[in-house]
Design a protein around this motif. Structure first.
Motif, PDB file in Angstrom:
ATOM      1  N   LEU A   5      56.916  26.252  86.991  1.00  0.00           N
ATOM      2  CA  LEU A   5      57.090  27.561  86.372  1.00  0.00           C
ATOM      3  C   LEU A   5      57.200  27.432  84.859  1.00  0.00           C
ATOM      4  O   LEU A   5      57.697  26.431  84.343  1.00  0.00           O
ATOM      5  CB  LEU A   5      58.356  28.228  86.902  1.00  0.00           C
ATOM      6  N   SER A   6      56.761  28.446  84.165  1.00  0.00           N
ATOM      7  CA  SER A   6      56.925  28.460  82.716  1.00  0.00           C
ATOM      8  C   SER A   6      58.393  28.665  82.374  1.00  0.00           C
ATOM      9  O   SER A   6      59.194  29.081  83.206  1.00  0.00           O
ATOM     10  CB  SER A   6      56.080  29.578  82.105  1.00  0.00           C
ATOM     11  N   LEU A   7      58.750  28.378  81.129  1.00  0.00           N
ATOM     12  CA  LEU A   7      60.139  28.531  80.701  1.00  0.00           C
ATOM     13  C   LEU A   7      60.572  29.988  80.813  1.00  0.00           C
ATOM     14  O   LEU A   7      61.694  30.282  81.235  1.00  0.00           O
ATOM     15  CB  LEU A   7      60.306  28.033  79.261  1.00  0.00           C
ATOM     16  N   LYS A   8      59.682  30.902  80.490  1.00  0.00           N
ATOM     17  CA  LYS A   8      60.004  32.331  80.571  1.00  0.00           C
ATOM     18  C   LYS A   8      60.274  32.741  82.025  1.00  0.00           C
ATOM     19  O   LYS A   8      61.223  33.471  82.299  1.00  0.00           O
ATOM     20  CB  LYS A   8      58.841  33.131  79.998  1.00  0.00           C
ATOM     21  N   ILE A  54      80.353  23.794  94.399  1.00  0.00           N
ATOM     22  CA  ILE A  54      79.439  22.739  93.950  1.00  0.00           C
ATOM     23  C   ILE A  54      78.146  22.786  94.746  1.00  0.00           C
ATOM     24  O   ILE A  54      77.057  22.609  94.193  1.00  0.00           O
ATOM     25  CB  ILE A  54      80.129  21.368  94.069  1.00  0.00           C
ATOM     26  N   VAL A  55      78.253  23.046  96.042  1.00  0.00           N
ATOM     27  CA  VAL A  55      77.080  23.018  96.915  1.00  0.00           C
ATOM     28  C   VAL A  55      76.055  24.087  96.543  1.00  0.00           C
ATOM     29  O   VAL A  55      74.847  23.853  96.633  1.00  0.00           O
ATOM     30  CB  VAL A  55      77.515  23.161  98.391  1.00  0.00           C
ATOM     31  N   TRP A  56      76.488  25.263  96.092  1.00  0.00           N
ATOM     32  CA  TRP A  56      75.526  26.343  95.833  1.00  0.00           C
ATOM     33  C   TRP A  56      74.604  26.020  94.670  1.00  0.00           C
ATOM     34  O   TRP A  56      73.462  26.492  94.619  1.00  0.00           O
ATOM     35  CB  TRP A  56      76.223  27.679  95.596  1.00  0.00           C
ATOM     36  N   ILE A  57      75.064  25.206  93.725  1.00  0.00           N
ATOM     37  CA  ILE A  57      74.256  24.940  92.543  1.00  0.00           C
ATOM     38  C   ILE A  57      73.235  23.815  92.759  1.00  0.00           C
ATOM     39  O   ILE A  57      72.251  23.735  92.028  1.00  0.00           O
ATOM     40  CB  ILE A  57      75.169  24.648  91.323  1.00  0.00           C
ATOM     41  N   LEU A  58      73.448  22.963  93.740  1.00  0.00           N
ATOM     42  CA  LEU A  58      72.564  21.809  93.923  1.00  0.00           C
ATOM     43  C   LEU A  58      71.081  22.175  94.078  1.00  0.00           C
ATOM     44  O   LEU A  58      70.236  21.543  93.453  1.00  0.00           O
ATOM     45  CB  LEU A  58      73.055  20.951  95.089  1.00  0.00           C
ATOM     46  N   PRO A  59      70.729  23.188  94.874  1.00  0.00           N
ATOM     47  CA  PRO A  59      69.303  23.522  94.974  1.00  0.00           C
ATOM     48  C   PRO A  59      68.717  24.096  93.677  1.00  0.00           C
ATOM     49  O   PRO A  59      67.509  24.032  93.453  1.00  0.00           O
ATOM     50  CB  PRO A  59      69.238  24.577  96.072  1.00  0.00           C
ATOM     51  N   PHE A  60      69.573  24.642  92.815  1.00  0.00           N
ATOM     52  CA  PHE A  60      69.094  25.291  91.595  1.00  0.00           C
ATOM     53  C   PHE A  60      69.283  24.434  90.351  1.00  0.00           C
ATOM     54  O   PHE A  60      69.119  24.913  89.235  1.00  0.00           O
ATOM     55  CB  PHE A  60      69.815  26.629  91.403  1.00  0.00           C
ATOM     56  N   ARG A  61      69.620  23.181  90.511  1.00  0.00           N
ATOM     57  CA  ARG A  61      69.878  22.298  89.377  1.00  0.00           C
ATOM     58  C   ARG A  61      68.661  22.218  88.452  1.00  0.00           C
ATOM     59  O   ARG A  61      68.781  22.305  87.240  1.00  0.00           O
ATOM     60  CB  ARG A  61      70.263  20.917  89.894  1.00  0.00           C
ATOM     61  N   GLU A  62      67.472  22.065  89.024  1.00  0.00           N
ATOM     62  CA  GLU A  62      66.259  21.994  88.203  1.00  0.00           C
ATOM     63  C   GLU A  62      65.969  23.318  87.505  1.00  0.00           C
ATOM     64  O   GLU A  62      65.443  23.330  86.401  1.00  0.00           O
ATOM     65  CB  GLU A  62      65.054  21.619  89.067  1.00  0.00           C
ATOM     66  N   LEU A  63      66.286  24.416  88.165  1.00  0.00           N
ATOM     67  CA  LEU A  63      66.017  25.730  87.589  1.00  0.00           C
ATOM     68  C   LEU A  63      66.834  25.947  86.323  1.00  0.00           C
ATOM     69  O   LEU A  63      66.324  26.435  85.318  1.00  0.00           O
ATOM     70  CB  LEU A  63      66.339  26.834  88.605  1.00  0.00           C
TER      71      LEU A  63
END
Length: 75
Positions: A5-8, A54-63
């Motif tokens: 995905l683009s930064l925007k 802590i668990v909720w953020i793991l899938p979105f770490r790259e985002l």
């Protein structure tokens, strides 16, 4: 997953996750904790909430990585 995905687009998606996804996750987490009736065990309840936080953020770490940085087109 989110690298294509683009930064925007990543910034927009991260706002959606924070405004809609996180409150929904909080409701689910509180519901799950209340199902197990942990009201008498404060430390266990605290441990479960911290773990779920802590668990909720793991899938979105790259985002969320690099969202606060200026983009390549910014001055």
């Amino acid at each position: 997953m989110f690298r294509n995905l683009s930064l925007k687009a990543r910034k927009r998606l991260s706002i959606i996750v924070l405004l809609i996804g996180m409150p929904a996750y909080v409701v689910v987490a509180v519901t799950v904790v209340n199902m197990f009736d942990l009201t008498q065990h404060f430390l266990l309840q605290l441990l479960v909430y911290v773990g779920l936080g802590i668990v909720w953020i793991l899938p979105f770490r790259e985002l969320f990585r690099g969202i606060g940085q200026p983009g390549p087109d910014d001055e």
